[in-house]
Design an enzyme around this catalytic site. Structure first.
Site, mmCIF file in Angstrom:
data_model
loop_
_atom_site.group_PDB
_atom_site.id
_atom_site.type_symbol
_atom_site.label_atom_id
_atom_site.label_comp_id
_atom_site.label_asym_id
_atom_site.label_seq_id
_atom_site.Cartn_x
_atom_site.Cartn_y
_atom_site.Cartn_z
ATOM 1 N N SER A 1 6.617 1.586 10.693
ATOM 2 C CA SER A 1 7.926 2.042 11.156
ATOM 3 C C SER A 1 8.274 3.453 10.712
ATOM 4 O O SER A 1 7.600 4.043 9.866
ATOM 5 C CB SER A 1 8.988 1.093 10.603
ATOM 6 O OG SER A 1 8.986 1.179 9.194
ATOM 7 N N ASP B 1 5.407 -9.600 0.351
ATOM 8 C CA ASP B 1 5.011 -8.201 0.137
ATOM 9 C C ASP B 1 5.907 -7.548 -0.911
ATOM 10 O O ASP B 1 6.390 -6.428 -0.724
ATOM 11 C CB ASP B 1 5.048 -7.422 1.465
ATOM 12 C CG ASP B 1 4.242 -6.122 1.393
ATOM 13 O OD1 ASP B 1 3.350 -6.019 0.508
ATOM 14 O OD2 ASP B 1 4.491 -5.214 2.200
HETATM 15 N N1 LIG Z 1 18.073 0.868 3.429
HETATM 16 C C1 LIG Z 1 17.343 1.870 2.963
HETATM 17 N N2 LIG Z 1 17.883 2.800 2.143
HETATM 18 C C2 LIG Z 1 17.131 3.826 1.661
HETATM 19 N N3 LIG Z 1 15.827 4.008 1.951
HETATM 20 C C3 LIG Z 1 15.229 3.108 2.774
HETATM 21 C C4 LIG Z 1 15.954 2.009 3.325
HETATM 22 N N4 LIG Z 1 15.113 1.289 4.109
HETATM 23 C C5 LIG Z 1 13.919 1.910 4.047
HETATM 24 N N5 LIG Z 1 13.981 3.000 3.250
HETATM 25 C C6 LIG Z 1 12.863 3.925 2.950
HETATM 26 O O1 LIG Z 1 11.878 3.821 3.976
HETATM 27 C C7 LIG Z 1 10.610 3.369 3.435
HETATM 28 C C8 LIG Z 1 9.887 2.499 4.463
HETATM 29 O O2 LIG Z 1 10.659 1.345 4.771
HETATM 30 P P1 LIG Z 1 9.999 -0.108 4.967
HETATM 31 O O3 LIG Z 1 9.229 -0.481 3.733
HETATM 32 O O4 LIG Z 1 11.062 -1.050 5.404
HETATM 33 O O5 LIG Z 1 8.991 0.197 6.171
HETATM 34 P P2 LIG Z 1 7.570 -0.472 6.470
HETATM 35 O O6 LIG Z 1 7.045 0.160 7.719
HETATM 36 O O7 LIG Z 1 7.706 -1.953 6.513
HETATM 37 O O8 LIG Z 1 6.777 0.030 5.202
HETATM 38 P P3 LIG Z 1 5.489 -0.514 4.421
HETATM 39 O O9 LIG Z 1 4.319 0.067 5.116
HETATM 40 O O10 LIG Z 1 5.677 0.070 3.020
HETATM 41 O O11 LIG Z 1 5.534 -2.012 4.421
HETATM 42 C C9 LIG Z 1 10.978 2.679 2.129
HETATM 43 O O12 LIG Z 1 9.938 2.718 1.179
HETATM 44 C C10 LIG Z 1 12.189 3.511 1.644
HETATM 45 O O13 LIG Z 1 11.749 4.693 0.986
#
Ligand SMILES: Nc1ncnc2c1ncn2[C@@H]1O[C@H](COP(=O)(O)OP(=O)(O)OP(=O)(O)O)[C@@H](O)[C@H]1O
Length: 268
Positions: free
Chosen positions: A32, A148
């Protein structure tokens, strides 16, 4: 489910009839993009997580992440403010509007301490650890597992209250594995969705007849506690050196492998 989404100008979006202004890019995850947006009505900041859905399976996974957020109303689990699905040129994106937590992740706090040559005081570790345990307990009490848990998936509010995020890998805690094909499916899924250096041993080599349950989170929880104490995860060095995390996790204690890696890295 959220609806009535449109792009009103280059820098604003509308979700559930409320307008949000784009402020800046925040981060990029494996699945994402996350942007900082500001609510036009309430002036509050939100994190807009845009999940790219490549196929029907991807859309289902994003929908599950939405449902997981909606299942909880707990101070240590990130809530969901709004949600919408965006279709563009045959591709779809699921948009999750989340409260913005300005201090960032537990990992970013630990990294800063490490860069300063400092450490986290025991009382602070215990305070944060307790909150993580409470969030995790709420998930387990509903019969689910996070799958996770890691320092980048824990956000810290200003008062150091931890908030569990990234519920995209969550599923029913109890998985009954019947046969080698099912075992392989679970193992492949874990390889994609559970971060390797925080992944429980039973997910590296899933047995043909077994029960996988919420204990996988307890393993990750131990790794998170270790990380708060040592400012790096127990298997981070093994991973960075390109050695097999799977072998290290399954054959040796983390403390042993960490100490050995430290010795090696000092030698070189
Ligand atoms: N609500 C929030 N407030 C502040 N920062 C956020 C928030 N949500 C996400 N982030 C930032 O965005 C990053 C990525 O978000 P997230 O982990 O939900 O995505 P992902 O694609 O599932 O990532 P991963 O590959 O780490 O599993 C987080 O590590 C954080 O730094």
């Amino acid at each position: 489910m959220g609806h009535a989404l449109c792009i009103c100008s280059r820098s604003s979006i509308t979700i559930d009839n409320k307008r949000y202004y784009f402020i800046q890019k925040l981060d990029e995850g494996g699945f994402s993009y996350v942007d900082l947006v500001e609510g036009a009505q309430d002036g509050r900041f939100y994190a807009l997580k845009r999940i790219l859905c490549h196929d029907r399976e991807g859309r289902k996974e994003a929908q599950t992440e939405v449902e997981m957020h909606r299942m909880f109303n707990h101070p240590n689990i990130l809530s969901l403010t709004g949600h919408a699905v965006m279709e563009r040129g045959g591709k779809s994106e699921a948009w999750l509007l989340l409260p913005y937590i300005s201090k960032g992740s537990l990992w970013s706090v630990l990294e800063k301490l490490r860069d300063k040559g400092s450490s986290m005081p025991e009382s602070r570790i215990l305070h944060i650890f307790r909150g993580i345990c409470e969030g995790l307990k709420a998930i387990h009490d509903k019969g689910y597992a996070h799958r996770d848990l890691k320092p980048t998936n824990v956000l810290l509010e200003e008062n150091d209250k931890p908030v569990l995020m990234d519920l995209g890998s969550m599923n029913k805690a109890r998985i009954e594995v019947k046969g080698s094909r099912e075992a392989m499916t679970v193992q492949d899924w874990a390889a994609q969705r559970c971060t390797i250096s925080y992944r429980a041993p039973e997910l590296f080599n899933v047995e043909s007849h077994c029960i996988i349950d919420e204990k996988t989170d307890i393993w990750s929880l131990g790794c998170v506690l270790y990380c708060m104490m040592m400012l790096e995860g127990p298997y981070d060095l093994v991973f960075q050196k390109g050695d097999s995390v799977a072998l290290a996790v399954q054959n040796r204690s983390p403390f042993h492998s960490h100490a050995a890696s430290l010795k090696d890295s000092r030698r070189s």
